[in-house]
Scaffold this motif. Structure first.
Motif, PDB file in Angstrom:
ATOM      1  N   ALA A  38       0.931  -1.083   0.033  1.00  0.00           N
ATOM      2  CA  ALA A  38       0.093  -0.051   0.070  1.00  0.00           C
ATOM      3  C   ALA A  38       0.612   1.153   0.047  1.00  0.00           C
ATOM      4  O   ALA A  38       0.607   2.290  -0.718  1.00  0.00           O
ATOM      5  N   TRP A  39       1.927   1.239   0.912  1.00  0.00           N
ATOM      6  CA  TRP A  39       2.805   2.284   0.783  1.00  0.00           C
ATOM      7  C   TRP A  39       3.499   2.820  -0.383  1.00  0.00           C
ATOM      8  O   TRP A  39       3.668   3.684  -1.008  1.00  0.00           O
ATOM      9  N   GLN A  40       3.882   1.512  -1.132  1.00  0.00           N
ATOM     10  CA  GLN A  40       4.744   1.809  -2.549  1.00  0.00           C
ATOM     11  C   GLN A  40       3.604   2.008  -3.573  1.00  0.00           C
ATOM     12  O   GLN A  40       3.836   2.874  -4.359  1.00  0.00           O
ATOM     13  N   ARG A  41       2.220   1.363  -3.435  1.00  0.00           N
ATOM     14  CA  ARG A  41       1.458   2.165  -4.418  1.00  0.00           C
ATOM     15  C   ARG A  41       0.956   3.729  -4.251  1.00  0.00           C
ATOM     16  O   ARG A  41       0.922   4.298  -5.125  1.00  0.00           O
ATOM     17  N   GLN A  42       0.977   3.792  -3.054  1.00  0.00           N
ATOM     18  CA  GLN A  42       0.608   5.528  -2.610  1.00  0.00           C
ATOM     19  C   GLN A  42       1.978   6.452  -3.225  1.00  0.00           C
ATOM     20  O   GLN A  42       1.557   7.481  -3.698  1.00  0.00           O
TER      21      GLN A  42
END
Length: 177
Positions: A38-42
């Protein structure tokens, strides 16, 4: 409590701790992996948004350059009488026959207004179609864009294509005095 009981209690506590850790660790690892994804996607979304923001001056400059190509019509005036002859004359000049056409609605997109023209039946050779589309999209006096097109071979005439297309015409409205 004897020394032996204490050792058994310690072994039991270690076994229980390892068992609890064995049940909890995979779930924790999965949660950490989900949070990392989720952090990488954001982070990638933020980078994409920053890139778009960085392009804003170039887009604004391009908009100002292209704005001069858009005709300006008074508010409330019918514009189909302007766009239909352009489409028809361009088709005729390129040997594309338009049999059925319809006028769609206007759509306001900020300063720009678009009128949709739907051509429900056209016929022409491939080279005529290519030149017709090229002439429509590269006019100096108008902004026209083919948004959707269907092409199929004619059942009656070999070498002739037929189909439908949707043409969007961009212009600006001037407020009525």
């Amino acid at each position: 409590m004897t020394e032996r009981d204490k050792k058994l209690l310690v072994v039991f506590a270690v076994v229980v701790a390892v068992g609890i850790l064995g049940l909890w660790l995979p779930k924790a690892r999965m949660s950490v992996e989900t949070a990392r994804l989720a952090w990488q996607r954001q982070r990638s979304q933020l980078e994409a948004e920053r890139a778009v923001v960085a392009l804003r001056p170039a887009i604004a400059r391009q908009y100002e350059e292209l704005r001069g190509k858009m005709p300006i019509f008074p508010e409330g005036r019918s514009v189909d009488t302007h766009w239909l002859p352009i489409m028809d004359n361009t088709a005729r000049a390129n040997n594309v026959n338009i049999a059925q056409r319809a006028i769609g609605g206007e759509e306001n997109l900020g300063d720009v207004t678009e009128l949709t023209l739907e051509c429900r039946d056209w016929q022409g050779r491939l080279d005529s179609l290519v030149w017709f589309l090229y002439d429509l999209e590269n006019r100096d006096d108008a902004m026209m864009d083919v948004r959707a097109i269907t092409i199929r071979p004619s059942t009656k005439d070999p070498g002739v294509l037929q189909g439908t297309f949707t043409l969007n015409c961009a212009y600006m409205r001037q407020p009525a005095d």
